[in-house]
Structure formats: C-alpha cells, structure tokens
Design a protein around this motif. Structure first.
Motif, mmCIF file in Angstrom:
data_model
loop_
_atom_site.group_PDB
_atom_site.id
_atom_site.type_symbol
_atom_site.label_atom_id
_atom_site.label_comp_id
_atom_site.label_asym_id
_atom_site.label_seq_id
_atom_site.Cartn_x
_atom_site.Cartn_y
_atom_site.Cartn_z
ATOM 1 N N THR A 1 4.480 11.551 113.727
ATOM 2 C CA THR A 1 4.985 12.465 114.750
ATOM 3 C C THR A 1 3.790 13.109 115.455
ATOM 4 O OG1 THR A 1 5.021 14.597 113.568
ATOM 5 C CG2 THR A 1 6.792 13.061 113.076
ATOM 6 N N HIS B 1 12.751 3.038 124.983
ATOM 7 C CA HIS B 1 12.360 4.296 124.349
ATOM 8 C C HIS B 1 13.356 4.673 123.257
ATOM 9 C CE1 HIS B 1 10.515 8.216 123.994
ATOM 10 N NE2 HIS B 1 11.690 8.794 124.201
ATOM 11 N N ARG B 2 14.663 4.471 123.524
ATOM 12 C CA ARG B 2 15.693 4.809 122.539
ATOM 13 C C ARG B 2 15.587 3.913 121.309
ATOM 14 N NH1 ARG B 2 21.510 4.796 125.009
ATOM 15 N NH2 ARG B 2 20.439 6.366 126.306
ATOM 16 N N ALA C 1 12.141 11.663 114.876
ATOM 17 C CA ALA C 1 12.370 11.097 116.205
ATOM 18 C C ALA C 1 11.342 11.643 117.185
ATOM 19 C CB ALA C 1 13.775 11.420 116.689
ATOM 20 N N ASP C 2 10.443 12.498 116.693
ATOM 21 C CA ASP C 2 9.357 13.088 117.485
ATOM 22 C C ASP C 2 9.889 13.984 118.599
ATOM 23 O OD1 ASP C 2 6.648 13.458 117.577
ATOM 24 O OD2 ASP C 2 6.252 11.813 118.959
ATOM 25 N N ARG C 3 10.951 14.743 118.259
ATOM 26 C CA ARG C 3 11.533 15.650 119.235
ATOM 27 C C ARG C 3 11.174 17.105 118.971
ATOM 28 N NH1 ARG C 3 16.528 11.987 119.427
ATOM 29 N NH2 ARG C 3 17.287 13.044 117.553
ATOM 30 N N ILE C 4 10.312 17.367 117.977
ATOM 31 C CA ILE C 4 9.866 18.734 117.701
ATOM 32 C C ILE C 4 8.359 18.765 117.914
ATOM 33 C CG2 ILE C 4 9.784 20.614 116.014
ATOM 34 C CD1 ILE C 4 12.137 19.349 114.596
ATOM 35 N N ARG D 1 12.638 5.042 119.231
ATOM 36 C CA ARG D 1 12.938 6.265 118.482
ATOM 37 C C ARG D 1 13.803 5.958 117.265
ATOM 38 N NH1 ARG D 1 14.677 11.155 122.099
ATOM 39 N NH2 ARG D 1 12.418 11.259 122.287
ATOM 40 N N ASP E 1 15.342 14.909 113.846
ATOM 41 C CA ASP E 1 14.651 15.252 115.096
ATOM 42 C C ASP E 1 13.141 15.219 114.900
ATOM 43 O OD1 ASP E 1 16.941 15.946 116.878
ATOM 44 O OD2 ASP E 1 17.287 17.480 115.355
ATOM 45 N N GLY F 1 14.897 21.654 115.516
ATOM 46 C CA GLY F 1 15.825 20.571 115.225
ATOM 47 C C GLY F 1 15.849 20.351 113.731
#
Length: 300
Positions: free
Chosen positions: A71, A3-4, A242-245, A7, A239, A235
């Motif tokens: 994203t 997964h890391r 990285a699909d973190r929002i 990303r 971010d 973020g």
C-alpha cells in the motif's frame, strides 16, 4: 476496468498473504502455549513467554512489511516515546476503524510490550486468530443488554470480575492493556444519536478503564494516550489493501497515573466515579482538539 481488476487482485493477494502469515506464526505459537499450560514450572513458563512474545513481534513485523510494500499508506507519528519494553501501561485510544489495530501494532511493536485488548467473547471463534488470542491470554468479555441485566442483576458483575481476573495475570508481566474507550468505532449516525459533545469523538465509557486502574493502578508505569486521525478518509481492512487509505496521523502522549485514583473502587465509590468521569471527559476534550489540529495541519 484495468484499475478495478488490479485493485481486486491486490485485495486477494493481501488476504492470502495475511492468512499465510497467520498460519506460519500461529502453529508454533499454539505449540509453545501448550507447553506453557502443561509444564507449570516457573523457569519453563518464563522461557515460553519470551518465545510467545518473539512470535507475536515477528507476526506483526510481517504484517507491517505488507502495509509498507503493498500500500501507499503513510503513517505519521508525533510524540513517540523511547522504547519501554518492560513496563506496564494502560493505552487509551479513540476508535475509527479496524485498521486502527494494525496501525497501533506497527507503531509500537518492539517498542512497548505486547498490546492486549479486551475482546468480545464471540471473537474466540474467529478462524486461526481466535486460538492465538486465547493462547496469548487475551481476556474475552461477554456483553449483556440492559434487559438481560434487569432480569438477572448478577450479570452486571461478571465483566468486572473478568477484568480483575485478567489484570491479575498482567500484574507480573510487561504489558500494554489497550482500551478503545468509546466502545465502538466512530460513525456519524452514532455520533448524532449520542448527541456527543465532541466534534470528532463519541462519548467515552468510563467503567472498563476505571476497573483496570482499580486492578492494576499500583503497578502501572503510566497511561499512553493515543489519538488516531485519517485526514483523507478512513476505511476498513479491505480498503487498506485496496490502497484507498492514503494516510493516518498518530499523536502519542505518555501520562502519569493520577495518584488519587489508585486503590479506589469505581463500583462502590461514588466520589471516585464522579472524579474519574470528569478526568476522562477532560482527556476526551483534549483529544478532540488534537484531532482538529491534525486535520487542519493535513489541510495545509
């Protein structure tokens, strides 16, 4: 682990695509801007302006496509106005993240005139984009510390004159002048240091907004009040890709320019300064309540 790695590859790929998109659009943009600067003939300048706006709209379209396809960001908008591509507006917005700018561009591209921000003078050195902002007549502002102004009081008036100079260019073209009124991105430590009276906002800075109204109040078609909320956490750009929002909520209101503010000088008129600050503080109180409502709606 997988997964890391995925990303990281997503961030690298998005960065490469962003860079490529900027290169593809900035090269012709600079060419058109050079023609506009050299051939000071009004019909030619009007044609160049149309080409410049088309190039910017295309650049934003590609960036927005990337947000949609690279994203899972969901952009929810309430109060979106009808298209007003030929107007002149002042946009007032809270500032949460550098993601705010591509979100605003995505929401308003081809619906409103091109959004221009007042930029720090150092940003002209940003590779590729600095040249593009210069070619598109973004105003670059120098910021002076209190100590510098104390030593050289004449510095206090330079930003005012730079604002007026930029606004003179904008009086004759469709434009949205964007202002992040808090002056910086929201952070908990800044909020605490200010002892801000607002739960979700920093204190608004009135001066720059008032100077724009002073310079353009007679030709502005309205004020666009935008509130941005990241209900599941905000973020920065890395971010985002990285699909973190996961989500941003956008509330839009179109407000009239208060007629009592037109033709007033914020720098010398103390009564206007007081009235404008009260108006802006009230607007910020409403914005704080809007943020709370959007957060509560997201929680249900």
């Amino acid at each position: 682990m997988i997964h890391r790695i995925g990303r990281s590859l997503r961030i690298v790929g998005a960065t490469m695509l962003l860079t490529l998109n900027s290169l593809v659009h900035v090269a012709p943009l600079m060419t058109v801007a050079l023609v506009k600067a050299l051939l000071r003939v009004e019909p030619v300048r009007r044609i160049c302006d149309r080409w410049l706006m088309a190039l910017v709209a295309s650049w934003i379209d590609v960036n927005s496509w990337m947000m949609d396809h690279l994203t899972h960001l969901q952009v929810s908008v309430e109060g979106l106005p009808d298209a007003m591509p030929n107007g002149r507006f002042l946009m007032l917005c809270n500032h949460q993240s550098w993601v705010d700018i591509p979100v605003l561009q995505k929401v308003f591209n081809r619906r409103l005139p091109m959004l221009r921000f007042f930029l720090k003078s150092q940003l002209i050195w940003v590779p590729i984009l600095g040249l593009a902002w210069w070619a598109l007549d973004f105003p670059f502002m120098k910021r002076y510390t209190r100590e510098q102004i104390a030593r050289r009081p004449e510095l206090a008036g330079r930003d005012i004159e730079a604002t007026r100079k930029a606004c003179r260019k904008y009086r004759d073209i469709p434009v949205v002048i964007g202002a992040f009124v808090e002056g910086t991105r929201f952070m908990s430590e800044k909020h605490a240091a200010q002892n801000s009276p607002y739960k979700h906002l920093l204190k608004p800075r009135a001066g720059g907004t008032a100077f724009v109204l002073d310079a353009m109040g007679e030709v502005l078609d309205g004020i666009i009040d935008v509130t941005l909320v990241y209900p599941h956490g905000r973020g920065e750009l890395f971010d985002l890709f990285a699909d973190r929002i996961p989500e941003v909520r956008v509330n839009v209101r179109v407000l009239p320019v208060p007629p009592e503010f037109k033709g007033r000088d914020y720098h010398t008129d103390q009564a206007f300064r007081r009235d404008f600050q009260n108006w802006l503080n009230e607007l910020w109180t409403e914005k704080d309540a809007t943020i709370q409502r959007l957060l509560e709606r997201a929680a249900h």
